[in-house]
Design an enzyme around this catalytic site. Structure first.
Site, PDB file in Angstrom:
ATOM      1  N   LYS A 114       8.926  -0.332 -40.049  1.00 55.43           N
ATOM      2  CA  LYS A 114       8.434  -1.694 -40.432  1.00 55.43           C
ATOM      3  C   LYS A 114       9.385  -2.490 -41.103  1.00 55.43           C
ATOM      4  O   LYS A 114       9.669  -3.784 -41.045  1.00 55.43           O
ATOM      5  CB  LYS A 114       7.228  -1.824 -41.606  1.00 55.43           C
ATOM      6  CG  LYS A 114       6.000  -1.445 -40.755  1.00 55.43           C
ATOM      7  CD  LYS A 114       4.595  -1.822 -41.590  1.00 55.43           C
ATOM      8  CE  LYS A 114       3.438  -1.677 -40.829  1.00 55.43           C
ATOM      9  NZ  LYS A 114       2.341  -1.797 -41.735  1.00 55.43           N
ATOM     10  N   LYS A 197       0.923  -2.965 -25.779  1.00 51.43           N
ATOM     11  CA  LYS A 197      -0.331  -2.947 -26.304  1.00 51.43           C
ATOM     12  C   LYS A 197      -0.769  -4.166 -26.353  1.00 51.43           C
ATOM     13  O   LYS A 197      -0.241  -5.469 -26.295  1.00 51.43           O
ATOM     14  CB  LYS A 197      -0.307  -2.659 -27.653  1.00 51.43           C
ATOM     15  CG  LYS A 197      -0.857  -1.420 -28.087  1.00 51.43           C
ATOM     16  CD  LYS A 197      -0.339  -1.127 -29.708  1.00 51.43           C
ATOM     17  CE  LYS A 197      -1.497  -0.946 -30.257  1.00 51.43           C
ATOM     18  NZ  LYS A 197      -1.442  -0.298 -31.730  1.00 51.43           N
ATOM     19  N   LYS A 200      -2.595  -9.784 -30.222  1.00 48.14           N
ATOM     20  CA  LYS A 200      -2.867 -11.001 -30.417  1.00 48.14           C
ATOM     21  C   LYS A 200      -1.731 -12.070 -30.143  1.00 48.14           C
ATOM     22  O   LYS A 200      -1.912 -13.421 -30.233  1.00 48.14           O
ATOM     23  CB  LYS A 200      -3.470 -11.481 -31.895  1.00 48.14           C
ATOM     24  CG  LYS A 200      -2.266 -11.080 -32.945  1.00 48.14           C
ATOM     25  CD  LYS A 200      -2.795 -11.506 -34.378  1.00 48.14           C
ATOM     26  CE  LYS A 200      -1.939 -11.297 -35.413  1.00 48.14           C
ATOM     27  NZ  LYS A 200      -1.898 -11.945 -36.987  1.00 48.14           N
TER      28      LYS A 200
END
Ligand code: TRP
Length: 334
Positions: A114, A197, A200
């Site tokens: 991250k 994946k 959004k």
């Protein structure tokens, strides 16, 4: 084995919910609540470890609650709340932070992913993310935590932190939670690219089924989903390499709550001309009622906030004894 099972799980309040969120996490929670006492929360304190627009964060939290309740999370059976409303999470997290060696956090692979190339710019909160997560489950004496592959390391850390705290203070403040190995959460891929994946943020709206899509849009998106010209095979192994076909079979199985092999048993030898309309019908029949409840509840901010306030109050009561013990174990006067 403890007589009573208590499961604790959190979810980040992402916005623009889609089929991947529903089949990946939400649906499993709905099932879990019949097997265990459950505390479910929106990890809003985790969300702020990276930059967030405040208005969006609040809206995303409420949307997620609407989606969870619409999908079947029952606040009579389970406790549903947002982390920020139960200060015990943050309070315990600080005590645990002071008791966690930095070396343990240096090993966390999710932080490495991250924070990317810019570790020095990542927040201290992002680095400490797994410690807050440990506090989330230890504060309730959870017996079980459902963990996907990506969260296994964080649960191991929570157990290590609990063991160290108990040992250092010669107390039994925390129970060590076990992983809950339920059904593996379905990993739903984009309808346009079987290797990405469902997300959004994909620029193509055709790549995902949104929680708000109407019946025609759902059907159209499955009709246009990318596939290959081969008919469906007899066995799962034969789907290897056919990522788009595999994804659609996975979606069908998850929606119908059956094994993928059972889907193949029914459709082997048939082409997508037969399979896609069946999948579209199934999806509409399962998703339309959830969507309708979702949209209705979403407009009722008062009702959503009432759910969260009530949940936080119940959670706070369960957290209190452990919080008190932790303060006491450290010699903190209050
Ligand atoms: N980190 C989890 C995720 O990204 C969310 C989470 C926060 C969580 N605290 C938790 C999950 C405690 C389980 C238990 O999905």
């Amino acid at each position: 084995m403890a007589a009573k099972m208590r499961t604790v799980s959190g979810i980040q309040p992402t916005g623009n919910l889609h089929l991947g969120n529903y089949l990946g996490a939400i649906k499993n929670w709905v099932k879990l609540q019949d097997e265990s006492e459950c505390l479910f929360f929106l990890a809003d304190l985790h969300a702020i470890t990276v930059h967030n627009d405040p208005a969006e964060l609040a809206a995303n939290c409420r949307d997620m609650v609407a989606a969870l309740v619409a999908a079947g999370v029952d606040t009579k059976k389970s406790i549903l709340f947002n982390q920020a409303r139960v200060p015990a999470h943050a309070e315990l997290a600080w005590m645990l932070i002071c008791n966690t060696p930095m070396g343990w956090l240096d090993r966390m692979t999710q932080f490495k992913e991250k924070s990317g190339k810019h570790k020095q710019r990542a927040s201290l909160g992002l680095y400490g993310y797994p410690v807050l997560q440990a506090a989330d489950v230890l504060i309730y004496q959870a017996t079980h935590v459902p963990v996907g592959e990506d969260q296994k390391q964080h649960l191991e850390l929570a157990r290590d932190i609990a063991t160290k705290f108990n040992g250092d203070s010669s107390t039994e403040t925390f129970r060590l939670p076990e992983p809950y190995i339920g059904e593996t959460a379905a990993r739903i891929m984009s309808l346009r690219d079987g290797k990405a994946k469902m997300s959004k943020s994909d620029p193509s709206d055709l790549s995902r089924i949104n929680m708000t899509d109407d019946d025609d849009t759902i059907a159209k998106k499955f009709r246009k989903a990318r596939t290959d010209p081969e008919p469906l095979p007899q066995t799962l192994e034969e789907l290897d390499g056919r990522t788009e076909a595999k994804n659609l079979i996975g979606i069908y199985a998850a929606l119908a709550d059956i094994e993928e092999t059972a889907v193949l048993a029914e459709y082997a030898g048939k082409g997508f001309g037969d399979f896609k309309p069946a999948l579209a019908d199934l999806a509409v029949s399962k998703l339309a009622p959830i969507r309708d409840r979702y949209e209705e509840l979403r407009d009722d901010v008062t009702a959503i906030d009432a759910i969260l306030i009530d949940g936080a109050q119940r959670a706070g009561q369960l957290a209190k004894p452990t919080l008190d013990s932790a303060y006491q174990a450290l010699g903190l006067l209050r």
